[in-house]
Write a protein that holds these residues in place. Structure first.
Motif, short mmCIF file in Angstrom:
data_model
loop_
_atom_site.label_atom_id
_atom_site.label_comp_id
_atom_site.label_asym_id
_atom_site.label_seq_id
_atom_site.Cartn_x
_atom_site.Cartn_y
_atom_site.Cartn_z
N ASN A 193 0.81 -1.19 -0.10
CA ASN A 193 -0.11 0.00 -0.02
C ASN A 193 0.99 1.18 0.03
O ASN A 193 1.60 1.57 1.11
CB ASN A 193 -1.06 -0.06 1.15
CG ASN A 193 -1.91 -1.04 0.92
OD1 ASN A 193 -2.39 -1.46 -0.03
ND2 ASN A 193 -2.15 -1.64 2.23
N THR A 194 0.85 1.98 -1.07
CA THR A 194 1.76 3.25 -1.37
C THR A 194 1.27 4.32 -0.31
O THR A 194 0.20 4.58 -0.13
CB THR A 194 1.80 3.57 -2.55
OG1 THR A 194 0.41 4.22 -2.90
CG2 THR A 194 2.07 2.83 -3.48
N THR A 195 2.19 5.27 0.28
CA THR A 195 1.89 6.10 1.07
C THR A 195 2.29 7.40 0.53
O THR A 195 2.30 8.56 1.18
CB THR A 195 2.55 5.91 2.51
OG1 THR A 195 4.09 5.92 2.40
CG2 THR A 195 1.89 4.86 3.30
N LEU A 196 2.88 7.31 -0.68
CA LEU A 196 3.44 8.68 -1.24
C LEU A 196 3.29 8.47 -2.80
O LEU A 196 3.37 7.19 -3.29
CB LEU A 196 5.11 8.64 -1.10
CG LEU A 196 5.82 10.01 -1.65
CD1 LEU A 196 5.35 11.17 -0.86
CD2 LEU A 196 7.36 9.77 -1.45
N SER A 197 2.86 9.68 -3.50
CA SER A 197 2.71 9.64 -4.97
C SER A 197 4.30 9.96 -5.69
O SER A 197 4.81 11.03 -5.32
CB SER A 197 1.69 10.73 -5.35
OG SER A 197 0.39 10.61 -4.52
N VAL A 198 4.44 9.03 -6.42
CA VAL A 198 5.70 8.97 -7.05
C VAL A 198 5.45 8.67 -8.64
O VAL A 198 4.93 7.71 -8.75
CB VAL A 198 6.94 8.22 -6.56
CG1 VAL A 198 8.02 8.20 -7.32
CG2 VAL A 198 6.94 8.29 -4.97
N GLY A 199 5.92 9.47 -9.42
CA GLY A 199 5.66 9.33 -10.90
C GLY A 199 4.10 9.06 -11.03
O GLY A 199 3.34 9.79 -10.80
N GLY A 200 3.65 7.92 -11.65
CA GLY A 200 2.30 7.53 -11.99
C GLY A 200 1.74 6.53 -11.06
O GLY A 200 0.63 5.94 -10.89
N ILE A 201 2.56 6.50 -9.72
CA ILE A 201 1.84 5.76 -8.82
C ILE A 201 1.47 6.72 -7.48
O ILE A 201 2.11 7.48 -7.26
CB ILE A 201 3.00 4.75 -8.08
CG1 ILE A 201 3.25 3.70 -9.15
CG2 ILE A 201 2.34 4.17 -6.77
CD1 ILE A 201 4.41 2.54 -8.66
N ASN A 202 0.19 6.63 -7.42
CA ASN A 202 -0.35 7.66 -6.66
C ASN A 202 -0.54 7.07 -5.13
O ASN A 202 -0.57 6.06 -4.78
CB ASN A 202 -1.86 7.78 -6.79
CG ASN A 202 -1.87 8.67 -8.46
OD1 ASN A 202 -1.12 9.48 -8.63
ND2 ASN A 202 -3.14 8.41 -9.11
N SER A 203 -0.51 8.01 -4.35
CA SER A 203 -0.59 7.83 -2.60
C SER A 203 -1.88 6.83 -2.48
O SER A 203 -2.97 7.43 -2.91
CB SER A 203 -0.46 8.91 -1.87
OG SER A 203 -0.68 8.45 -0.60
N GLY A 204 -1.89 5.60 -1.63
CA GLY A 204 -2.99 4.99 -1.42
C GLY A 204 -3.12 4.05 -2.39
O GLY A 204 -4.28 2.86 -2.17
N LEU A 205 -2.50 3.74 -3.37
CA LEU A 205 -2.62 2.64 -4.40
C LEU A 205 -2.03 1.43 -3.61
O LEU A 205 -0.96 1.26 -2.97
CB LEU A 205 -1.78 3.06 -5.78
CG LEU A 205 -1.93 1.91 -6.57
CD1 LEU A 205 -3.30 1.76 -7.38
CD2 LEU A 205 -0.88 2.28 -7.89
N THR A 206 -2.87 0.22 -3.78
CA THR A 206 -2.49 -0.87 -3.50
C THR A 206 -1.86 -1.92 -4.81
O THR A 206 -2.39 -2.03 -5.83
CB THR A 206 -3.75 -1.81 -2.72
OG1 THR A 206 -4.15 -1.24 -1.80
CG2 THR A 206 -3.25 -3.23 -2.66
N ILE A 207 -0.82 -2.02 -4.62
CA ILE A 207 0.04 -2.83 -5.71
C ILE A 207 0.09 -4.08 -5.23
O ILE A 207 0.74 -4.62 -4.39
CB ILE A 207 1.76 -2.40 -6.02
CG1 ILE A 207 1.75 -0.65 -6.18
CG2 ILE A 207 2.16 -2.98 -6.87
CD1 ILE A 207 3.01 -0.19 -6.29
N ASN A 208 -0.64 -5.23 -5.89
CA ASN A 208 -0.86 -6.38 -5.54
C ASN A 208 0.51 -7.29 -5.60
O ASN A 208 1.32 -7.04 -6.41
CB ASN A 208 -2.12 -6.99 -6.20
CG ASN A 208 -3.25 -6.45 -6.24
OD1 ASN A 208 -3.89 -5.98 -5.14
ND2 ASN A 208 -4.05 -6.32 -7.18
#
Length: 344
Positions: free
Chosen positions: A75-90
């Motif tokens: 579960n991301t906690t920071l927006s980096v590049g095209g990955i937004n904070s709060g996104l779940t990377i499975n």
């Protein structure tokens, strides 16, 4: 022979290697070395290496490729590049996908610049008179390409709203940036009230993500008329006779507002009254001017004797009924050729 490198060559597999002997084993597709009484495989060739590789130092290579995947969900906690904070990377997402999102954020295709076409003529989106038809047999639509990727907009469709008869069709997958798509036979649609006909073009990305639609809008209004006549009107029938005869119409404007301008002709300067006729829904006029001169007092709002009020019920040239207000000049021949009247 410890510490002495020996190269051993043979055409067949070897059962043993002496300590320090080095062997490229074709039969086993590996590089082997003797270590004491054991045989160690340094590098299997064209085979998957199982187990951990632990390095302490730098790796230098040309054209290094490989694959790996996330071992557990993140579960991301920071927006980096095209990955937004709060996104779940499975778990199981390969690192290549993650790196592409980090370094080259994914961009969906974009639908734009849609145009309807009738044979070889692009349809104008200028205001139309209520009841007018739209005739077309092609659609032009632009699509950007996925980034990263090679696909343009997929599963594209077009749907019309605001028409007297519904319309929708599939356009399939777009394969180029600029697309002119034939829709088959000539298609005709119309609208019989004020408002818009809207063609909405939808599509998806190659992975099925819905794209932001693009639209083509055709506004429809009843007309404003500047007319002339030798007679004074006071009924629906009298007013209808004026707009039914195109010789009486000096100009008309399909604008959707009581605020408009009209240019008089020599007809207004003959023994004829000048009439301003426009949809009643726009409200009564508050000003009529000739250049910077107020000429509102030179007109009188016409009373409908038959209805007992100032509202006239008339049919436009498409036989669509609406209600209108009418103003008549107090004198005939009141305005010269070229005079511009501004109504508000």
């Amino acid at each position: 022979m410890s510490g002495i490198l020996e190269i051993k060559r043979g055409s067949v597999d070897v059962a043993t290697l002496n300590d320090g002997e080095f062997y490229l084993n074709k039969n086993r597709n590996s590089v082997q070395i003797g270590s004491g009484s054991a045989i160690l495989t340094l590098l299997p060739i064209n085979r998957t290496i199982t187990g951990d590789i632990i390095l302490n130092g730098n790796i230098y290579a040309n054209n290094l490729t490989g694959s790996a995947a996330l071992s557990s969900s993140l579960n991301t906690t920071l927006s980096v590049g095209g990955i937004n904070s709060g996104l779940t990377i499975n778990a199981g997402t390969d690192f290549n996908t993650i790196f592409l999102q980090l370094l080259a954020p994914y961009q969906k295709p974009v639908l734009s610049n849609a145009i309807l076409k009738n044979v070889s003529t692009n349809l104008s989106t200028n205001n139309r008179l209520v009841g007018d038809t739209i005739t077309f047999n092609k659609i032009i639509v632009t699509s950007s390409i996925e980034n990263p990727g090679t696909a343009y907009s997929q599963n594209v469709s077009v749907t019309a709203s605001g028409t007297t008869v519904s319309y929708s069709t599939s356009l399939g997958n777009l394969s180029t940036e600029n697309n002119e798509i034939s829709l088959g036979s000539i298609i005709t649609r119309q609208r019989n009230t004020e408002g818009n006909i809207v063609f909405t073009i939808n599509g998806q990305s190659s992975t099925g993500v819905q794209l932001t639609p693009t639209t083509i809008t055709f506004p429809y209004y009843f007309a404003n008329y500047l007319c002339v006549s030798t007679v004074s009107i006071s009924t629906n029938a009298g007013a209808q006779s004026i707009i039914d005869d195109t010789n009486n119409i000096v100009t008309l404007s399909i604008i959707g507002s009581k605020s408009w301008t009209a240019t008089c002709t020599s007809e207004n300067n003959l023994n004829k009254f000048t009439y301003i006729i426009y949809p009643e829904s726009y409200g009564t006029l508050t000003a009529i001017s000739q250049r910077h001169t107020d000429v509102y007092s030179a007109f009188t709002q016409v009373f409908n004797v038959g209805a007992g009020n100032y509202i006239f019920t008339l049919d436009n040239s498409n036989s669509i009924t609406s209600t209108y207000y009418i103003y008549k000049s107090n004198a005939s021949g009141a305005f010269a050729d070229g005079v511009i009247l501004t109504m508000e």
